[in-house]
Design a protein around this motif. Structure first.
Motif, PDB file in Angstrom:
ATOM      1  N   ARG A  24       1.056  -1.330  -0.495  1.00 62.62           N
ATOM      2  CA  ARG A  24      -0.118  -0.092   0.485  1.00 62.62           C
ATOM      3  C   ARG A  24       0.966   1.091  -0.606  1.00 62.62           C
ATOM      4  O   ARG A  24       0.440   2.087  -1.025  1.00 62.62           O
ATOM      5  CB  ARG A  24      -0.558  -0.033   1.157  1.00 62.62           C
ATOM      6  N   ARG A  79      -6.215   9.031   0.973  1.00 64.68           N
ATOM      7  CA  ARG A  79      -7.311   7.612   0.734  1.00 64.68           C
ATOM      8  C   ARG A  79      -7.909   7.371   1.988  1.00 64.68           C
ATOM      9  O   ARG A  79      -9.252   6.824   1.214  1.00 64.68           O
ATOM     10  CB  ARG A  79      -5.419   7.250   0.810  1.00 64.68           C
ATOM     11  N   HIS A  80      -8.268   7.531   2.953  1.00 67.14           N
ATOM     12  CA  HIS A  80      -9.068   7.544   4.281  1.00 67.14           C
ATOM     13  C   HIS A  80     -10.372   7.786   3.398  1.00 67.14           C
ATOM     14  O   HIS A  80     -10.921   6.388   3.781  1.00 67.14           O
ATOM     15  CB  HIS A  80      -8.383   7.634   5.184  1.00 67.14           C
ATOM     16  N   LEU A  82     -11.048   8.248   0.504  1.00 72.69           N
ATOM     17  CA  LEU A  82     -11.836   7.292  -0.878  1.00 72.69           C
ATOM     18  C   LEU A  82     -12.358   6.461  -0.256  1.00 72.69           C
ATOM     19  O   LEU A  82     -13.664   5.636  -0.587  1.00 72.69           O
ATOM     20  CB  LEU A  82     -10.959   7.005  -1.656  1.00 72.69           C
ATOM     21  N   ARG A  83     -11.440   5.345   0.469  1.00 70.84           N
ATOM     22  CA  ARG A  83     -12.226   4.300   1.552  1.00 70.84           C
ATOM     23  C   ARG A  83     -13.171   4.217   1.682  1.00 70.84           C
ATOM     24  O   ARG A  83     -13.855   3.333   2.127  1.00 70.84           O
ATOM     25  CB  ARG A  83     -11.324   3.377   1.900  1.00 70.84           C
ATOM     26  N   GLY A  86     -16.210   4.437  -0.535  1.00 75.33           N
ATOM     27  CA  GLY A  86     -16.669   3.418  -0.848  1.00 75.33           C
ATOM     28  C   GLY A  86     -17.509   2.382   0.248  1.00 75.33           C
ATOM     29  O   GLY A  86     -18.012   1.708  -0.164  1.00 75.33           O
ATOM     30  N   ALA A  87     -17.033   2.776   1.317  1.00 76.53           N
ATOM     31  CA  ALA A  87     -17.597   1.547   2.504  1.00 76.53           C
ATOM     32  C   ALA A  87     -19.141   2.044   2.727  1.00 76.53           C
ATOM     33  O   ALA A  87     -20.130   1.367   2.529  1.00 76.53           O
ATOM     34  CB  ALA A  87     -17.070   1.993   3.802  1.00 76.53           C
ATOM     35  N   MET A 136     -13.195   5.727  -7.274  1.00 78.65           N
ATOM     36  CA  MET A 136     -12.291   4.748  -6.392  1.00 78.65           C
ATOM     37  C   MET A 136     -11.781   4.379  -7.607  1.00 78.65           C
ATOM     38  O   MET A 136     -10.592   3.340  -6.724  1.00 78.65           O
ATOM     39  CB  MET A 136     -13.721   3.307  -5.999  1.00 78.65           C
ATOM     40  N   SER A 181     -21.547   8.738   0.883  1.00 84.28           N
ATOM     41  CA  SER A 181     -20.484   8.022   0.133  1.00 84.28           C
ATOM     42  C   SER A 181     -20.119   9.452  -1.309  1.00 84.28           C
ATOM     43  O   SER A 181     -18.705   9.083  -1.143  1.00 84.28           O
ATOM     44  CB  SER A 181     -21.078   7.125  -0.726  1.00 84.28           C
ATOM     45  N   THR A 185     -16.107  10.984  -1.084  1.00 88.01           N
ATOM     46  CA  THR A 185     -15.519  10.908  -1.970  1.00 88.01           C
ATOM     47  C   THR A 185     -14.951  12.063  -3.142  1.00 88.01           C
ATOM     48  O   THR A 185     -14.229  12.699  -3.462  1.00 88.01           O
ATOM     49  CB  THR A 185     -16.447  10.277  -3.052  1.00 88.01           C
TER      50      THR A 185
END
Length: 209
Positions: A24, A79-80, A82-83, A86-87, A136, A181, A185
Motif C-alpha cells: 500500500r 485515501r482514507h 476514498l475508502r 466506498g464503504a 474508486m 459516500s 468521495t
C-alpha cells in the motif's frame, strides 16, 4: 521506444525489493511519482517522458532513503476518505433507504424504483451512483487533468442527491450512507487535486539544456 508504463513497473519492482515499504505504501509512493512526472510534462511541453521520469525520480529520492521519508510524511488523508466513501456506498445498498411505519425500501430497491418512475431528475440521481465506484477505480491511476470532470461530477451529484431527496421526507439511514459516500468521495478527489498541485511547491532539479 521509451515505455513509461514499463519504466514504472521496473521502478516499482526495485522499490519493493530495496525498501521495507508495504504494498500500500508503494502504491502511494507510485502515485506521488506519477504526479511529479505529470507535472514535469505539463511545465515543459518539449520534455520527453524519459527525461520527465528521470527528473521526478531524482526529486523523490533514492530507494534507501524512501522508507524513513515516507514514514515522516505519513499516509495521504484522501485515501482514507476514498475508502470511507466506498464503504458507505456499499453499505447503503443493503440498508433501509426510505421508510415509514408501513415499511421501508432497501437501497437497491429505491435505486430501481427511481429508474422506473420516469422522472428524469430521479433517474439522473440514481444513475449518478456509478460515479462513486468510478472514482474508486480511477483515483490514483490517471492524471489529474482527467479527474477534473469526475471531481465536479461527484460534487454536483452530492448536491443534487441531497437537495432533491431531502424535500421528499421519509429518508432512512441507507439514504444518508449513500449521500455520505458522495461527500467523502468528492472530498477525497479535491484533496487529491490539492496534493498534486502542492508538488509544484517542492524544489526540483534544474533541467539540463
Amino acid at each position: 521506444m521509451f515505455d513509461l508504463d514499463a519504466t514504472f513497473r521496473d521502478w516499482r519492482a526495485s522499490i519493493e525489493h530495496g525498501t521495507g515499504l508495504s504494498p500500500r505504501e508503494v502504491d502511494e509512493l507510485e502515485d506521488h511519482l506519477r504526479a511529479h512526472v505529470d507535472l514535469e510534462l505539463e511545465l515543459d511541453k518539449a520534455l520527453t517522458p524519459a527525461r520527465a521520469f528521470a527528473l521526478a525520480r531524482y526529486a523523490i529520492g533514492e530507494p534507501k532513503t524512501l522508507s524513513s521519508e515516507f514514514a515522516k510524511a505519513g499516509k495521504p488523508r484522501w485515501r482514507h476518505l476514498l475508502r470511507a466513501g466506498g464503504a458507505l456506498f456499499a453499505a447503503s445498498w443493503f440498508l433501509p433507504a426510505v421508510g415509514d411505519a408501513a415499511g421501508h425500501l432497501w437501497g437497491w430497491e429505491a435505486f430501481l424504483l427511481a429508474l422506473e418512475w420516469g422522472n428524469p431528475v430521479e433517474a439522473l440521481s440514481a444513475l449518478s451512483s456509478i460515479l462513486v465506484p468510478l472514482a474508486m477505480y480511477m483515483t490514483g491511476r490517471v492524471r489529474r487533468s482527467k479527474l477534473r470532470w469526475l471531481t465536479w461530477g461527484v460534487t454536483g451529484a452530492a448536491a443534487l442527491n441531497l437537495l432533491y431527496w431531502i424535500a421528499s421526507g421519509g429518508l432512512a439511514v441507507g439514504f444518508w450512507a449513500w449521500v455520505g459516500s458522495f461527500v467523502c468521495t468528492a472530498s477525497a478527489l479535491w484533496m487529491r487535486g490539492r496534493e498534486w498541485v502542492s508538488a509544484k511547491l517542492r524544489p526540483a532539479p534544474a533541467r539540463s539544456s
